[in-house]
Design a protein around this motif. Structure first.
Motif, mmCIF file in Angstrom:
data_model
loop_
_atom_site.group_PDB
_atom_site.id
_atom_site.type_symbol
_atom_site.label_atom_id
_atom_site.label_comp_id
_atom_site.label_asym_id
_atom_site.label_seq_id
_atom_site.Cartn_x
_atom_site.Cartn_y
_atom_site.Cartn_z
ATOM 1 N N ASP A 75 -11.537 -0.506 8.343
ATOM 2 C CA ASP A 75 -10.743 -2.063 7.461
ATOM 3 C C ASP A 75 -10.791 -2.974 6.858
ATOM 4 O O ASP A 75 -10.112 -3.619 5.571
ATOM 5 N N SER A 100 -10.892 -5.004 2.970
ATOM 6 C CA SER A 100 -10.704 -6.539 2.433
ATOM 7 C C SER A 100 -11.231 -7.851 4.217
ATOM 8 O O SER A 100 -11.472 -7.267 5.199
ATOM 9 N N ARG A 125 -10.243 -4.957 -3.446
ATOM 10 C CA ARG A 125 -9.862 -5.394 -2.068
ATOM 11 C C ARG A 125 -9.379 -7.072 -1.889
ATOM 12 O O ARG A 125 -9.651 -7.892 -2.618
ATOM 13 N N LYS A 324 -3.153 -2.833 2.233
ATOM 14 C CA LYS A 324 -4.342 -1.682 2.808
ATOM 15 C C LYS A 324 -2.961 -0.583 2.239
ATOM 16 O O LYS A 324 -3.513 0.522 1.859
#
Ligand code: NDP
Ligand code: HSE
Length: 429
Positions: A75, A100, A125, A324
């Protein structure tokens, strides 16, 4: 609370990365509460896999950072490798795979920040980089977010811990340059190649990043005027002391009075001992931000070192993880003003010039005339004679850098001037 962890790839596990891993492990429960989901260290990319890394599960170690990013379950990537490549390609790969990024890499951001921001935006992102400027000090986010409603006109500060450490040691203990640099390197403050610190490249990269944020424009590394601190001598410190000053490597970013351009520069400067920056010791950094409505703000704290820098990285990790979970992104690059960066010659400041001259009648008048011919007004002159020669220290009123350069060039041509021992700008008065 989400129970499925957010997976983090740590790219680099040196001075900063090892502290990031340590804090992620020791503060795991708190981080989970603050984020709203656990964050799991899912892989650690390094160059030397056999190196013993305390507290890190050897099964997480890989030398294939690209494969780690491409494996499909990451992630967030934390890039603490440094330098341009492979960091740039890895960050771009991360965005392409929906990851990201948190980075501490000022060299890369100053060189390629625009392209990296564009890639982050294209893939929806985040790119966060609090640790890239002034170590632990919260500065990037306050400037990008808290001051987003104000107008910043000037930023001045000490943004390199290594050089502040060296200058402080030279000033306070009389330590030699190399001895102080070796100590800063051993403490983990210096860049992989300390030339980046001592020649001002690291501070210039940070200056470019800060100028872009402060003035909502794009400032490239090459736009920043840069002088390092390797030429600063014990004699300069003695001279500074006589003036009630000390010497610091400063980054100074200014919006022109007409608001139509900006300047960005990094160089050593004398500052009065009464100025708050004069008392910034060791590897600490401090930055003044002058904003139209807020007035003068000062940010101060550890500017380098593993744990302090990891603090800034972890702050970004929490922010990016929260984004996120919220399926949102933080602010991207803001460069809408497109202000030109003026050359150093247009910067107006004061100067301390140390000359070796012949000690005979008329020399002082000749020197004074040379300054006058270039439109540089003298504030004080101090002369000390020694066996037919003299050392002459001239401090000027405010003048354009181009006028000062012209003066020095002309002084060098005078028969009576044996040499220009040092030229230092005087700031903070
Ligand atoms: P280090 O040199 O201590 O660590 C670099 C890490 O990157 C090492 O773990 C190294 O592996 C790894 N690495 C190098 N090349 C590769 C590669 N090709 N693939 C995978 N891993 C690689 O640097 P720092 O931790 O000091 O700095 C990291 C970043 O943080 C830099 O951008 C620096 O400018 C920035 N920064 C540093 C601060 C500090 O005080 N040190 C403060 C603020 C920012 P290995 O361990 O095997 O050698
Ligand atoms: N080498 C850098 C310094 C690390 O000394 O400031 C922090 O960016």
């Amino acid at each position: 609370m989400r129970t499925r962890p957010l997976k983090v790839a740590l790219l680099g596990c040196g001075v900063v990365g090892s502290e990031v891993a340590r804090i992620m492990t020791t503060h795991a429960d708190d981080l989970t509460q603050r984020i709203g989901a656990p964050v799991e260290l899912a892989g650690v990319a390094v160059r030397r896999p056999s190196k013993v890394r305390e507290g890190i599960d050897p099964a997480l170690i890989t030398t294939d950072a690209t494969a780690l990013l491409k494996r499909g379950d990451i992630d967030i990537a934390i890039e603490v490798i440094g330098g341009i490549e492979p960091a740039r390609t890895l960050i771009t790969t991360a965005f392409e795979h929906g990851i990201s990024v948190v980075s501490a890499n000022k060299a890369l951001l100053a060189q390629d920040g625009a392209a990296l921001h564009a890639a982050a935006e294209q893939h929806g992102r985040d790119l966060y980089y609090e640790a890239a400027v002034a170590g632990a000090i919260p500065l990037v986010r306050p400037m990008r977010e808290s001051l987003a409603g104000d107008k910043i006109n000037r930023v001045m500060g000490i943004v390199n811990g290594t050089t502040n450490f060296i200058l402080d040691k030279m000033d306070s203990t009389g330590a030699g340059y190399q001895e102080a640099l070796d100590e800063a390197t051993a403490l983990g403050y210096a860049e992989a190649d300390p030339t980046a610190d001592v020649e001002g490249y690291d501070a210039a990269a940070k200056a470019a990043i800060l100028a872009g944020i402060a003035f909502h424009t794009r400032v490239r590394l090459d736009d920043v005027y840069r002088e390092g601190m390797t030429e600063v001598s014990a004699a300069d410190f003695a001279s500074a002391k006589r003036m009630g000053c000390t010497i610091k490597l400063l980054a100074i970013l200014e919006r022109a009075a007409d608001g139509e351009s900006v300047t960005a520069r990094v160089h050593p400067a004398m500052i009065p001992l009464s100025h708050p920056l004069a008392s910034v010791r060791e590897a600490y950094n401090a930055v003044f931000v002058e904003a139209e409505a807020a007035g003068r703000l000062m940010f101060y704290g550890p500017g380098a070192g593993g744990a302090p820098t990891a603090s800034a990285v972890l702050g970004d990790l929490v922010a990016v993880a929260r984004n996120k979970l919220a399926e949102a992104t933080g602010p991207g690059e803001s460069a809408y003003t497109q202000l030109p960066v003026s050359p150093m010659g247009e910067v107006v400041t004061r100067y301390h010039i140390s000359l070796d001259v012949a000690d005979k009648p008329g020399v002082l008048a000749q020197v004074a005339t040379t300054f006058a011919e270039h439109g540089v007004s003298i504030d004080t002159v101090r002369q000390q004679g020694k066996d037919g020669e003299a050392s002459l220290v001239v401090v000027t009123h405010r003048a354009a850098d181009a006028a000062l350069s012209g003066t020095v060039e002309a002084l060098r041509k005078l028969d009576t001037v044996r040499g220009v021992a040092s030229i230092m700008r005087v700031e903070g008065e």
